[in-house]
Motif scaffolding. Structure first.
Motif, short mmCIF file in Angstrom:
data_model
loop_
_atom_site.label_atom_id
_atom_site.label_comp_id
_atom_site.label_asym_id
_atom_site.label_seq_id
_atom_site.Cartn_x
_atom_site.Cartn_y
_atom_site.Cartn_z
N GLU A 1 0.83 -1.21 0.00
CA GLU A 1 0.00 0.00 0.00
C GLU A 1 0.86 1.26 0.00
O GLU A 1 0.60 2.21 -0.74
N LYS A 2 1.90 1.25 0.82
CA LYS A 2 2.79 2.42 0.93
C LYS A 2 3.53 2.65 -0.38
O LYS A 2 3.67 3.80 -0.83
N LEU A 3 3.99 1.59 -1.02
CA LEU A 3 4.69 1.73 -2.30
C LEU A 3 3.76 2.24 -3.39
O LEU A 3 4.16 3.03 -4.23
N ASP A 4 2.49 1.78 -3.35
CA ASP A 4 1.51 2.24 -4.33
C ASP A 4 1.23 3.74 -4.19
O ASP A 4 0.96 4.42 -5.17
N GLU A 5 1.30 4.24 -2.94
CA GLU A 5 1.05 5.66 -2.68
C GLU A 5 2.23 6.55 -3.10
O GLU A 5 2.06 7.74 -3.32
N SER A 6 3.42 5.95 -3.17
CA SER A 6 4.62 6.74 -3.49
C SER A 6 5.08 6.48 -4.92
O SER A 6 4.55 5.61 -5.60
N ASP A 7 6.08 7.22 -5.35
CA ASP A 7 6.64 7.03 -6.69
C ASP A 7 8.03 6.39 -6.63
O ASP A 7 8.74 6.36 -7.63
N VAL A 8 8.40 5.84 -5.47
CA VAL A 8 9.76 5.33 -5.29
C VAL A 8 10.09 4.15 -6.22
O VAL A 8 11.22 3.97 -6.61
N MET A 9 9.07 3.37 -6.64
CA MET A 9 9.32 2.24 -7.53
C MET A 9 9.12 2.61 -9.00
O MET A 9 9.32 1.78 -9.87
N GLY A 10 8.74 3.83 -9.26
CA GLY A 10 8.55 4.26 -10.64
C GLY A 10 7.30 3.61 -11.24
O GLY A 10 6.41 3.16 -10.54
N GLU A 11 7.28 3.54 -12.56
CA GLU A 11 6.12 2.99 -13.26
C GLU A 11 6.30 1.52 -13.64
O GLU A 11 5.38 0.89 -14.14
N ASP A 12 7.49 0.98 -13.44
CA ASP A 12 7.77 -0.41 -13.83
C ASP A 12 7.03 -1.40 -12.93
O ASP A 12 6.77 -1.13 -11.76
N GLU A 13 6.72 -2.57 -13.50
CA GLU A 13 6.12 -3.65 -12.72
C GLU A 13 7.17 -4.22 -11.79
O GLU A 13 8.36 -4.28 -12.13
N TYR A 14 6.73 -4.67 -10.62
CA TYR A 14 7.65 -5.30 -9.69
C TYR A 14 6.92 -6.34 -8.85
O TYR A 14 5.70 -6.31 -8.72
N VAL A 15 7.69 -7.26 -8.30
CA VAL A 15 7.19 -8.27 -7.38
C VAL A 15 7.77 -7.95 -6.02
O VAL A 15 8.97 -7.68 -5.89
N LEU A 16 6.93 -7.98 -4.99
CA LEU A 16 7.36 -7.70 -3.62
C LEU A 16 7.46 -9.01 -2.86
O LEU A 16 6.53 -9.81 -2.85
N GLU A 17 8.61 -9.25 -2.21
CA GLU A 17 8.81 -10.42 -1.36
C GLU A 17 9.24 -9.94 0.02
O GLU A 17 10.23 -9.22 0.15
N VAL A 18 8.49 -10.31 1.05
CA VAL A 18 8.83 -9.98 2.42
C VAL A 18 9.09 -11.29 3.15
O VAL A 18 8.24 -12.18 3.13
N SER A 19 10.27 -11.40 3.77
CA SER A 19 10.63 -12.66 4.42
C SER A 19 11.56 -12.42 5.60
O SER A 19 12.03 -11.31 5.83
N SER A 20 11.84 -13.50 6.32
CA SER A 20 12.83 -13.47 7.39
C SER A 20 14.16 -13.95 6.80
O SER A 20 14.19 -14.48 5.69
N PRO A 21 15.26 -13.77 7.52
CA PRO A 21 16.57 -14.11 6.96
C PRO A 21 16.80 -15.60 6.69
O PRO A 21 17.68 -15.95 5.95
N GLY A 22 16.06 -16.46 7.31
CA GLY A 22 16.25 -17.89 7.11
C GLY A 22 17.11 -18.49 8.21
O GLY A 22 17.78 -17.80 8.98
N ALA A 23 17.10 -19.80 8.27
CA ALA A 23 17.78 -20.51 9.35
C ALA A 23 19.30 -20.39 9.30
O ALA A 23 19.96 -20.37 10.32
N ASP A 24 19.86 -20.33 8.10
CA ASP A 24 21.32 -20.29 7.98
C ASP A 24 21.81 -18.88 7.65
O ASP A 24 22.74 -18.68 6.88
N ARG A 25 21.21 -17.90 8.32
CA ARG A 25 21.48 -16.49 8.05
C ARG A 25 22.93 -16.11 8.31
O ARG A 25 23.57 -16.64 9.23
N PRO A 26 23.45 -15.18 7.55
CA PRO A 26 24.78 -14.64 7.86
C PRO A 26 24.69 -13.76 9.10
O PRO A 26 23.65 -13.15 9.38
N LEU A 27 25.75 -13.72 9.85
CA LEU A 27 25.83 -12.88 11.04
C LEU A 27 26.73 -11.70 10.72
O LEU A 27 27.92 -11.89 10.46
N SER A 28 26.17 -10.51 10.70
CA SER A 28 26.98 -9.34 10.34
C SER A 28 26.83 -8.19 11.33
O SER A 28 27.69 -7.33 11.39
N GLU A 29 25.78 -8.18 12.10
CA GLU A 29 25.53 -7.13 13.08
C GLU A 29 25.61 -7.72 14.48
O GLU A 29 25.36 -8.91 14.67
#
Length: 165
Positions: free
Chosen positions: A62-90
């Motif tokens: 919804e927020k992306l649809d309200e803004s122009d940050v993604m432009g006019e191009d089509e895109y797919v949105l994926e929201v996920s967690s890092p996974g079980a074998d995540r890298p540790l960087s922080e």
């Protein structure tokens, strides 16, 4: 992804992610054919449930649809967690991995597989499993010694809930 677009996306998404008591771990925008793919990785101390990812995905969409940050191009949105074998960087990644087995690639070229027992501002207290009947050994590893780190998958690891029972 351009720095400006990355900064705009982060500025747009961080408040939505924080409202769900999550940390925004990564934003990645890539191409898949004619479409863009926006991957948003979130995490928390307790992990992230699938329902939370779905709710956040709707809010982000919804927020992306309200803004122009993604432009006019089509895109797919994926929201996920890092996974079980995540890298540790922080620092927070290491804290969340306490009790887990991790593979540490050291700056000197060595590699260490050990269980993270404690984390402080300077580094880790780990337990290196014993080999061939030997007892595990404790070791200290400073953050400055670590080139890369990743959680190792353990298929026979006891869950915290099982240990408490």
């Amino acid at each position: 992804m351009s720095t400006t677009q990355s900064e705009r996306l982060r500025g747009l998404l961080e408040p939505l992610v924080a409202a769900k008591d999550l940390d925004l771990e990564e934003i990645d925008l890539s191409r898949a054919g004619r479409r863009g793919v926006l991957r948003v990785v979130v995490d928390s101390e307790e992990g992230v449930e699938l329902d939370t990812c779905a709710e956040l995905s709707r809010a982000i969409s919804e927020k992306l649809d309200e803004s122009d940050v993604m432009g006019e191009d089509e895109y797919v949105l994926e929201v996920s967690s890092p996974g079980a074998d995540r890298p540790l960087s922080e620092h927070r990644h290491y804290v969340r991995a306490i009790g887990r087995l991790a593979r540490l690639t050291l700056n000197d070229g060595g590699e260490l597989v050990a269980r993270i027992l404690e984390v402080d501002d300077e580094g880790l207290g780990v337990e290196v499993p014993g080999v061939k009947g030997r007892k595990p050994t404790a070791r200290r590893v400073a953050f400055q010694e670590i080139a890369k780190a990743r959680v190792e998958l353990e298929f026979n690891r006891k869950d915290k809930k099982e240990e408490e029972a």
